[in-house]
Motif scaffolding. Structure first.
Motif, mmCIF file in Angstrom:
data_model
loop_
_atom_site.group_PDB
_atom_site.id
_atom_site.type_symbol
_atom_site.label_atom_id
_atom_site.label_comp_id
_atom_site.label_asym_id
_atom_site.label_seq_id
_atom_site.Cartn_x
_atom_site.Cartn_y
_atom_site.Cartn_z
ATOM 1 N N VAL A 162 -43.400 -8.455 -51.591
ATOM 2 C CA VAL A 162 -42.535 -8.868 -50.482
ATOM 3 C C VAL A 162 -41.251 -8.072 -50.593
ATOM 4 N N LEU A 163 -40.857 -7.432 -49.498
ATOM 5 C CA LEU A 163 -39.632 -6.643 -49.461
ATOM 6 C C LEU A 163 -38.580 -7.398 -48.666
ATOM 7 N N ALA A 164 -37.364 -7.461 -49.202
ATOM 8 C CA ALA A 164 -36.282 -8.213 -48.565
ATOM 9 C C ALA A 164 -35.198 -7.260 -48.088
ATOM 10 N N GLU A 165 -34.719 -7.495 -46.866
ATOM 11 C CA GLU A 165 -33.591 -6.744 -46.323
ATOM 12 C C GLU A 165 -32.836 -7.637 -45.359
ATOM 13 N N GLY A 166 -31.647 -7.213 -44.980
ATOM 14 C CA GLY A 166 -30.823 -7.996 -44.060
ATOM 15 C C GLY A 166 -29.650 -8.639 -44.763
ATOM 16 N N GLY A 167 -28.479 -7.995 -44.732
ATOM 17 C CA GLY A 167 -27.264 -8.599 -45.275
ATOM 18 C C GLY A 167 -27.156 -8.570 -46.777
ATOM 19 N N ILE A 168 -27.885 -7.695 -47.455
ATOM 20 C CA ILE A 168 -27.783 -7.565 -48.912
ATOM 21 C C ILE A 168 -26.691 -6.550 -49.212
ATOM 22 N N ARG A 169 -25.671 -6.976 -49.938
ATOM 23 C CA ARG A 169 -24.481 -6.126 -50.055
ATOM 24 C C ARG A 169 -23.938 -5.982 -51.479
ATOM 25 N N GLU A 170 -24.459 -6.705 -52.479
ATOM 26 C CA GLU A 170 -23.921 -6.638 -53.837
ATOM 27 C C GLU A 170 -25.042 -6.464 -54.854
ATOM 28 N N GLY A 209 -25.207 -7.814 -57.854
ATOM 29 C CA GLY A 209 -25.566 -9.111 -58.399
ATOM 30 C C GLY A 209 -26.508 -9.881 -57.486
ATOM 31 N N GLN A 210 -26.294 -9.755 -56.188
ATOM 32 C CA GLN A 210 -27.163 -10.392 -55.206
ATOM 33 C C GLN A 210 -28.577 -9.812 -55.283
ATOM 34 N N MET A 211 -28.675 -8.509 -55.471
ATOM 35 C CA MET A 211 -29.979 -7.863 -55.604
ATOM 36 C C MET A 211 -30.717 -8.374 -56.834
ATOM 37 N N ASP A 212 -30.008 -8.447 -57.954
ATOM 38 C CA ASP A 212 -30.636 -8.935 -59.178
ATOM 39 C C ASP A 212 -31.124 -10.369 -59.003
ATOM 40 N N ARG A 213 -30.338 -11.199 -58.326
ATOM 41 C CA ARG A 213 -30.743 -12.589 -58.107
ATOM 42 C C ARG A 213 -32.005 -12.659 -57.252
ATOM 43 N N LEU A 214 -32.070 -11.853 -56.184
ATOM 44 C CA LEU A 214 -33.242 -11.846 -55.323
ATOM 45 C C LEU A 214 -34.493 -11.417 -56.083
ATOM 46 N N LEU A 215 -34.317 -10.524 -57.063
ATOM 47 C CA LEU A 215 -35.443 -10.047 -57.860
ATOM 48 C C LEU A 215 -35.797 -10.992 -58.996
ATOM 49 N N GLY A 216 -35.032 -12.069 -59.136
ATOM 50 C CA GLY A 216 -35.334 -13.051 -60.160
ATOM 51 C C GLY A 216 -34.516 -12.913 -61.420
ATOM 52 N N ASP A 273 -28.117 -0.031 -63.996
ATOM 53 C CA ASP A 273 -27.448 -1.222 -64.534
ATOM 54 C C ASP A 273 -26.000 -1.333 -64.078
ATOM 55 N N ALA A 274 -25.767 -1.141 -62.792
ATOM 56 C CA ALA A 274 -24.418 -1.300 -62.245
ATOM 57 C C ALA A 274 -23.940 -2.737 -62.444
ATOM 58 N N PRO A 275 -22.644 -2.942 -62.593
ATOM 59 C CA PRO A 275 -22.117 -4.303 -62.771
ATOM 60 C C PRO A 275 -22.447 -5.199 -61.583
ATOM 61 N N ASP A 276 -22.553 -6.495 -61.836
ATOM 62 C CA ASP A 276 -22.901 -7.446 -60.789
ATOM 63 C C ASP A 276 -21.953 -7.381 -59.605
ATOM 64 N N GLU A 277 -20.682 -7.090 -59.870
ATOM 65 C CA GLU A 277 -19.688 -7.111 -58.798
ATOM 66 C C GLU A 277 -19.686 -5.834 -57.964
ATOM 67 N N THR A 278 -20.544 -4.864 -58.290
ATOM 68 C CA THR A 278 -20.624 -3.645 -57.499
ATOM 69 C C THR A 278 -21.050 -3.991 -56.079
ATOM 70 N N ARG A 279 -20.222 -3.591 -55.130
ATOM 71 C CA ARG A 279 -20.444 -3.953 -53.728
ATOM 72 C C ARG A 279 -20.433 -2.698 -52.866
#
Length: 443
Positions: free
Chosen positions: A348-356, A358-365, A396-402
């Motif tokens: 499953v591929l996710a897109e739409g409003g992904i901007r950080e 840390g958010q990417m890592d959370r979506l990937l589990g 391995d960019a920091p979680d706050e990388t936006r």
């Protein structure tokens, strides 16, 4: 749990990491500079380490069907063969590339672009069924113009064959997969949606029959290309206007069921997206693009597209209202992706409003307290702002990388004139320049 840097396999093809550039309008056309334009647009993402590049919607027929000016057509094998220069360049960086196949149907320029209609009076819109009464009302009021050709059963099969032929040309040119434009009101969504599809043959009448077009397209592509990875967007029409304006639409549950059936048909990955039944800001969300609308250098082109100054101002006003209705919502397809992922075993591929990051890592589990929402994460408009964005998000960019993109949408509105997709917001461009001087985008 997976990380953004981990590789993934889709349909037997290994993708080096889980970041992808989602489909965007390249406005490259089919002229002598088309391939160079596509290389200029897409190669920077691959250079920056992005694992998968999704070339934007391309049209499977030689006439009609373009939803916006400057869309590339892939019906001609001689032209598509030239695209091997693009695929070679992407592969040189270790990335993979898929092409998104599309036909606009009732959303084509023949419906809404005044100058295009004037220059091509012979063109009809391909239609799954007669336009819904809501669109016919807009036609009578003069906002849209319909002269639809409702596809016969034989013509539906021929359209599916066009998708198959275009896919075969793309495979021969070195594309690593085929991505169907299954949302954003193109003809694939029109087949899936009860708002558009009121057919009484094998392609309509029930949810299973409305899915048959995608089944036939699958078979046409498999017959011509073998086991090339095949993915598609899966729509849920949850942002569509509520009843009584729109009663018949795809619910979230309908979208989940479509994804489940697509896996059974043989699709290799799905991209769940929430989208309306009409072209509105539910697709992009974010701020009202005031800078784009007030750009006097574009007013004449806007007037040509919309049919005059008064209509241009009316469209801008509607755009402003929609920006309030569809405010930016981070990762707005997350819940839909999670529900689909519970029902399918394909990626499953996710897109739409992904901007950080840390958010990417959370979506990937990455958060052990939650199951992954997806296997890959994609961004679109942020690549207009930062063509080499992968260099900042990977390794391995920091979680706050936006991302720098402010979701202001000043990049999108000018594309109705055929203007190229690019960031036009000064403060964003200044920040990018600062990062370029610091060498942040070098790998």
């Amino acid at each position: 749990m997976a990380t953004l840097e981990d590789s993934i396999e889709i349909g037997g093809v290994t993708i080096p990491n889980r970041l992808y550039r989602a489909p965007l309008l390249e406005c490259a056309g089919n002229g002598p500079d088309a391939v160079d334009t596509l290389i200029d647009d897409l190669e920077p993402a691959a250079e920056s380490g992005v694992g998968l590049i999704c070339q934007g919607a391309t049209i499977v027929r030689g006439d009609g069907g373009c939803a916006a000016p400057g869309m590339t057509r892939v019906h001609d094998p001689a032209f598509v063969e030239r695209l091997s220069r693009l695929t070679d360049r992407i592969h040189d960086h270790g990335s993979r590339i898929v092409v998104q196949l599309e036909h606009g149907g009732l959303r084509s320029m023949e419906t809404w672009h005044a100058e295009h209609r004037k220059d091509h009076p012979e063109l009809e819109q391909l239609a799954v069924s007669e336009p819904p009464w809501q669109l016919q009302l807009l036609d009578r009021l003069g906002f849209l113009s319909y002269d639809p050709h409702v596809l016969s059963t034989d013509e539906v099969y021929e359209l599916a064959a066009d998708f198959g032929r275009s896919a075969a040309y793309a495979a021969d040119a070195g594309y690593d997969g085929i991505h169907l434009a299954g949302a954003n009101m193109g003809i694939v969504q029109q087949f899936l949606s009860p708002f558009y599809n009121r057919r009484t043959d094998e392609f309509g009448g029930s949810p299973e029959a409305r899915l048959e077009f995608l089944a036939v397209v699958h078979d046409e592509i498999r017959e011509r290309t073998g086991d090339i990875p095949l993915l598609t967007k899966v729509p849920a029409e949850t942002p569509a206007p509520p009843a009584p304006v729109v009663r018949r639409k795809l619910s979230l549950e309908d979208g989940v069921e479509i994804a489940r059936r697509l896996e059974a048909i043989g699709y290799d990955a799905v991209v769940p997206v929430q989208t309306s039944v009409v072209w509105d800001m539910s697709i992009v969300r974010g701020a009202y693009p005031e800078r784009a609308w007030e750009n006097e250098g574009l007013h004449d082109a806007y007037d040509a597209a919309f049919g005059g100054t008064a209509r241009r101002k009316l469209v801008a006003a509607a755009n402003r209202i929609q920006s309030l209705q569809y405010d930016f919502d981070p990762a707005w397809n997350e819940a839909f992706c999670r529900r689909v992922r519970e029902q399918v075993s394909i990626p499953v591929l996710a897109e739409g409003g992904i901007r950080e990051r840390g958010q990417m890592d959370r979506l990937l589990g990455g958060d052990d307290s939650d199951e992954p929402a997806c296997e890959m994460v994609g961004l679109a408009r942020p690549f207009y702002a930062e063509p080499r964005l992968g260099a900042r998000l990977l390794e391995d960019a920091p979680d706050e990388t936006r991302v720098l993109c402010e979701s202001c949408n000043n990049c999108t509105v000018p594309q109705v004139t055929g203007a190229p997709g690019m960031c036009r917001t000064p403060q964003v461009l200044q920040k990018r320049g600062d990062l370029e001087r610091e060498g942040v985008y070098e790998r």
